[in-house]
Design a protein around this motif. Structure first.
Motif, PDB file in Angstrom:
ATOM      1  N   GLU A 139     -39.826  22.804  52.823  1.00  0.00           N
ATOM      2  CA  GLU A 139     -39.502  23.698  51.704  1.00  0.00           C
ATOM      3  C   GLU A 139     -38.933  22.947  50.505  1.00  0.00           C
ATOM      4  O   GLU A 139     -38.856  23.501  49.409  1.00  0.00           O
ATOM      5  CB  GLU A 139     -38.489  24.749  52.166  1.00  0.00           C
ATOM      6  N   GLY A 140     -38.474  21.727  50.733  1.00  0.00           N
ATOM      7  CA  GLY A 140     -37.964  20.905  49.635  1.00  0.00           C
ATOM      8  C   GLY A 140     -36.613  21.349  49.110  1.00  0.00           C
ATOM      9  O   GLY A 140     -36.296  21.148  47.937  1.00  0.00           O
ATOM     10  N   TRP A 141     -35.797  21.950  49.993  1.00  0.00           N
ATOM     11  CA  TRP A 141     -34.462  22.399  49.561  1.00  0.00           C
ATOM     12  C   TRP A 141     -33.523  21.206  49.473  1.00  0.00           C
ATOM     13  O   TRP A 141     -33.707  20.211  50.169  1.00  0.00           O
ATOM     14  CB  TRP A 141     -33.899  23.404  50.561  1.00  0.00           C
ATOM     15  N   ARG A 142     -32.473  21.379  48.644  1.00  0.00           N
ATOM     16  CA  ARG A 142     -31.434  20.356  48.580  1.00  0.00           C
ATOM     17  C   ARG A 142     -30.468  20.570  49.744  1.00  0.00           C
ATOM     18  O   ARG A 142     -30.384  21.674  50.298  1.00  0.00           O
ATOM     19  CB  ARG A 142     -30.671  20.454  47.250  1.00  0.00           C
ATOM     20  N   VAL A 143     -29.745  19.499  50.073  1.00  0.00           N
ATOM     21  CA  VAL A 143     -28.824  19.562  51.215  1.00  0.00           C
ATOM     22  C   VAL A 143     -27.763  20.649  51.002  1.00  0.00           C
ATOM     23  O   VAL A 143     -27.411  21.385  51.936  1.00  0.00           O
ATOM     24  CB  VAL A 143     -28.158  18.183  51.427  1.00  0.00           C
ATOM     25  N   GLU A 144     -27.290  20.790  49.765  1.00  0.00           N
ATOM     26  CA  GLU A 144     -26.254  21.788  49.462  1.00  0.00           C
ATOM     27  C   GLU A 144     -26.793  23.205  49.707  1.00  0.00           C
ATOM     28  O   GLU A 144     -26.088  24.074  50.205  1.00  0.00           O
ATOM     29  CB  GLU A 144     -25.792  21.667  48.000  1.00  0.00           C
ATOM     30  N   GLU A 145     -28.050  23.407  49.335  1.00  0.00           N
ATOM     31  CA  GLU A 145     -28.655  24.737  49.541  1.00  0.00           C
ATOM     32  C   GLU A 145     -28.796  25.034  51.039  1.00  0.00           C
ATOM     33  O   GLU A 145     -28.555  26.159  51.484  1.00  0.00           O
ATOM     34  CB  GLU A 145     -30.036  24.787  48.874  1.00  0.00           C
ATOM     35  N   ILE A 146     -29.181  24.009  51.791  1.00  0.00           N
ATOM     36  CA  ILE A 146     -29.333  24.197  53.244  1.00  0.00           C
ATOM     37  C   ILE A 146     -27.969  24.495  53.866  1.00  0.00           C
ATOM     38  O   ILE A 146     -27.841  25.348  54.747  1.00  0.00           O
ATOM     39  CB  ILE A 146     -29.959  22.947  53.902  1.00  0.00           C
ATOM     40  N   ALA A 147     -26.944  23.782  53.367  1.00  0.00           N
ATOM     41  CA  ALA A 147     -25.589  24.005  53.890  1.00  0.00           C
ATOM     42  C   ALA A 147     -25.169  25.452  53.649  1.00  0.00           C
ATOM     43  O   ALA A 147     -24.592  26.096  54.534  1.00  0.00           O
ATOM     44  CB  ALA A 147     -24.617  23.044  53.217  1.00  0.00           C
ATOM     45  N   ALA A 148     -25.470  25.975  52.479  1.00  0.00           N
ATOM     46  CA  ALA A 148     -25.119  27.371  52.182  1.00  0.00           C
ATOM     47  C   ALA A 148     -25.911  28.320  53.064  1.00  0.00           C
ATOM     48  O   ALA A 148     -25.387  29.332  53.536  1.00  0.00           O
ATOM     49  CB  ALA A 148     -25.386  27.665  50.714  1.00  0.00           C
ATOM     50  N   CYS A 149     -27.164  27.986  53.299  1.00  0.00           N
ATOM     51  CA  CYS A 149     -28.020  28.852  54.119  1.00  0.00           C
ATOM     52  C   CYS A 149     -27.559  28.863  55.575  1.00  0.00           C
ATOM     53  O   CYS A 149     -27.514  29.903  56.220  1.00  0.00           O
ATOM     54  CB  CYS A 149     -29.466  28.376  54.025  1.00  0.00           C
ATOM     55  N   GLN A 150     -27.211  27.694  56.079  1.00  0.00           N
ATOM     56  CA  GLN A 150     -26.807  27.606  57.488  1.00  0.00           C
ATOM     57  C   GLN A 150     -25.311  27.850  57.673  1.00  0.00           C
ATOM     58  O   GLN A 150     -24.816  27.844  58.799  1.00  0.00           O
ATOM     59  CB  GLN A 150     -27.171  26.225  58.048  1.00  0.00           C
ATOM     60  N   ARG A 151     -24.609  28.016  56.573  1.00  0.00           N
ATOM     61  CA  ARG A 151     -23.162  28.267  56.580  1.00  0.00           C
ATOM     62  C   ARG A 151     -22.401  27.163  57.294  1.00  0.00           C
ATOM     63  O   ARG A 151     -21.590  27.413  58.188  1.00  0.00           O
ATOM     64  CB  ARG A 151     -22.860  29.618  57.226  1.00  0.00           C
ATOM     65  N   VAL A 152     -22.744  25.942  56.949  1.00  0.00           N
ATOM     66  CA  VAL A 152     -22.019  24.783  57.482  1.00  0.00           C
ATOM     67  C   VAL A 152     -21.751  23.828  56.316  1.00  0.00           C
ATOM     68  O   VAL A 152     -22.202  24.071  55.195  1.00  0.00           O
ATOM     69  CB  VAL A 152     -22.820  24.049  58.582  1.00  0.00           C
ATOM     70  N   SER A 153     -21.031  22.745  56.604  1.00  0.00           N
ATOM     71  CA  SER A 153     -20.714  21.801  55.535  1.00  0.00           C
ATOM     72  C   SER A 153     -21.932  20.922  55.223  1.00  0.00           C
ATOM     73  O   SER A 153     -22.870  20.835  56.021  1.00  0.00           O
ATOM     74  CB  SER A 153     -19.545  20.930  55.955  1.00  0.00           C
ATOM     75  N   VAL A 154     -21.854  20.265  54.081  1.00  0.00           N
ATOM     76  CA  VAL A 154     -22.945  19.380  53.666  1.00  0.00           C
ATOM     77  C   VAL A 154     -23.100  18.230  54.668  1.00  0.00           C
ATOM     78  O   VAL A 154     -24.224  17.848  55.031  1.00  0.00           O
ATOM     79  CB  VAL A 154     -22.656  18.837  52.237  1.00  0.00           C
ATOM     80  N   SER A 155     -21.964  17.711  55.132  1.00  0.00           N
ATOM     81  CA  SER A 155     -22.043  16.591  56.082  1.00  0.00           C
ATOM     82  C   SER A 155     -22.700  17.037  57.392  1.00  0.00           C
ATOM     83  O   SER A 155     -23.415  16.265  58.029  1.00  0.00           O
ATOM     84  CB  SER A 155     -20.668  16.005  56.335  1.00  0.00           C
TER      85      SER A 155
END
Lengths: 189, 327
Positions: A139-155
């Motif tokens: 999907e080409g999402w950024r890590v920050e967007e994935i973190a928000a989607c999965q409700r976890v931290s960027v790390s």
């Protein structure tokens, strides 16, 4: 004020195809992916009142898809542990409704078929890593967007991506080691 | 080799993505299925004020229930601690059958039952009280949502403080009791003096000396901390309250690990040989006073506190999110 169905359709239309493809990528069979998306769409429609910012509809819908996917994975686990009714025979046989092998089967995919190979490799990943890999790589999402989607931290997302990628690599290494060495697109010609 | 595999994975994923986008059904088909699957009753959106009041009433009743359960557990724990000191000077050899059912397991079962009963009763009373307050507010012409929100806020600190103090103190007290009494011995084992256990007990220094010291030292800070946490929660805008909301789930997981590891160490390396009193008729097993016992208690107490605090604060956060959504 727009009726809910009209509003939902207006919001869904621009993201429909990508979201449906995302749901399909999370599941092995296309029919399962369609079912997953359908359930997510139904849930999203029922909760449309809780959506405050319409600009965030895509992220919100993907969050629901991820949530439904996790429920499906949990259900699939229980179904395999305690098989009931119609799904029991297929689960015992290790097949889904389309007759495809369920995740974590030992059957090696055909090394010449890139799609089956990638599908099987994704199927080897835990649900959270699969979601992260699909969102990032496909999907080409950024890590920050994935973190928000999965409700976890960027790390945590970075760790999931690294682990997922490592697992995929190991899976492919096994394939190569088994003598079914696939070739790169450049080498195919 | 790794680069080749990585490129292969990337290419395969791209091909998979293209294949999954093939022959997608249209949005029209999705909408038909969604609208058809939706029950007719859901098509009429509920009134937001009604939803908010309903959510407020439920959260208020739950919080009162938690506060009542915590209060019962706290009172039970304090009663057990006071009983351990034998305030009435009862002779433990008088009639041991009287004390059947005073072992840690029976006390745990009794405590849990009483806490649950108190919780159910308090919730029922809270629902009635909430309705009564709302009726009065409506009669005065006040906004029912504001009254409900005020009621919920008024019990927020109590629910966290009493719940935390009660559950943590009860768990720590029972844990200490089970470790010292070796499970099945009754609470009256605390009433005995070293002389009553014969020469073996006299030879081991401080076997029963200061047996309550560790427990009291653990319980007092736990109750004080619970009160502080409850007070912070009662003042929503305060800095400690905001910090508590950031209380991570990882802290709870770490607390579970620490508590389990400490218990394992305690049972594995407890100086049982010293604690066995082989003088009939007092053939009881006790865990002697040793450096390990206060150490275990000193680690267990904060671990249990963190665990309970994590669970209660997570519950509170979920309730607050529910209230925000309903508003």
């Amino acid at each position: 004020v727009q009726p809910p169905a009209v509003r939902f359709r207006r919001l869904l239309e621009p993201v429909h195809d990508r979201a449906l493809a995302f749901a399909r990528c999370l599941c092995r069979g296309s029919a399962d992916g369609d079912d997953l998306f359908q359930e997510a769409a139904l849930r999203a429609f029922a909760r449309l009142d809780t959506l405050r910012d319409e600009a965030a509809f895509r992220a919100w819908l993907y969050q629901i898809i991820v949530s439904v996917h996790r429920s499906h994975c949990r259900r699939a686990l229980w179904r395999r542990l305690i098989p009931f009714g119609a799904a029991a025979e297929a689960a015992v046989a290790g097949l889904d409704r389309d007759g495809h092998a369920l995740y974590r089967t030992s059957a090696a995919p055909d090394a010449g078929d890139a799609i089956a190979r990638a599908d099987a490799a994704l199927g080897k990943l835990p649900a959270v890593q699969r979601e992260a890999i699909v969102l990032f790589e496909i999907e080409g999402w950024r890590v920050e967007e994935i973190a928000a989607c999965q409700r976890v931290s960027v790390s945590a997302v970075k760790s999931r991506l690294a682990r997922g990628r490592a697992r995929l690599r190991r899976h492919y290494q096994k394939l190569l080691g088994a003598g079914n060495a696939p070739t790169l697109a450049g080498e195919r010609s | 080799m790794t680069d080749t595999i990585d490129r292969l994975v990337t290419e395969d994923l791209a091909e998979l993505a293209a294949a999954k986008r093939h022959a997608l059904r249209g949005v029209e088909q999705t909408m038909q299925a969604v609208v058809a699957a939706r029950p007719a009753a859901e098509s009429t959106p509920p009134h937001p004020a009604a939803l908010a009041v309903l959510a407020l009433g439920t959260v208020f009743a739950r919080r009162v229930g938690r506060a009542a359960s915590g209060a019962v557990l706290l009172v039970g724990t304090l009663t057990a601690v006071v009983t351990m000191t034998n305030p009435f000077g009862i002779d433990p050899d008088l009639d041991r059958s009287v004390w059947i059912g005073w072992d840690p397991y029976a006390l745990a079962a009794r405590g849990i039952f009483l806490a649950m009963a108190a919780g159910v009763l308090a919730r029922w009373l809270a629902e009635t009280a909430f309705e009564h307050h709302l009726r009065a507010a409506c009669a005065r012409g006040d906004e029912p949502r504001a009254t409900g929100a005020r009621l919920v806020r008024s019990v927020d600190g109590l629910a966290i403080g009493l719940g935390l103090a009660g559950v943590a103190a009860f768990a720590i007290c029972l844990g200490a009791l089970a470790l010292v009494c070796e499970g099945w011995e009754g609470i009256d084992v605390f009433w005995r003096t070293p002389d009553q256990f014969g020469p073996v007990a006299r030879d081991t220094t401080a076997m029963y000396a200061d047996r309550l010291r560790d427990l009291v030292i653990a319980l007092v800070p736990v109750v004080a901390m619970a009160a502080a946490v409850g007070r912070a929660c009662a003042r929503e805008t305060s800095r400690p309250s905001r910090l508590l909301m950031m209380f991570s789930r990882r802290a709870t997981s770490a607390a579970i690990l620490i508590a389990a590891a400490t218990l394992f160490v305690a049972f594995r390396w407890a100086p049982r040989g010293v604690g066995v009193i082989g003088q009939p008729p007092h053939d009881v097993l006790v865990w002697a006073s040793s450096a390990l016992r206060p150490a275990v208690l000193a680690i267990e107490a904060p671990a249990w506190f963190t665990l309970v605090a994590g669970l209660l604060l997570a519950r509170r956060r979920a309730e607050n999110e529910r209230l925000t959504a309903a508003r």
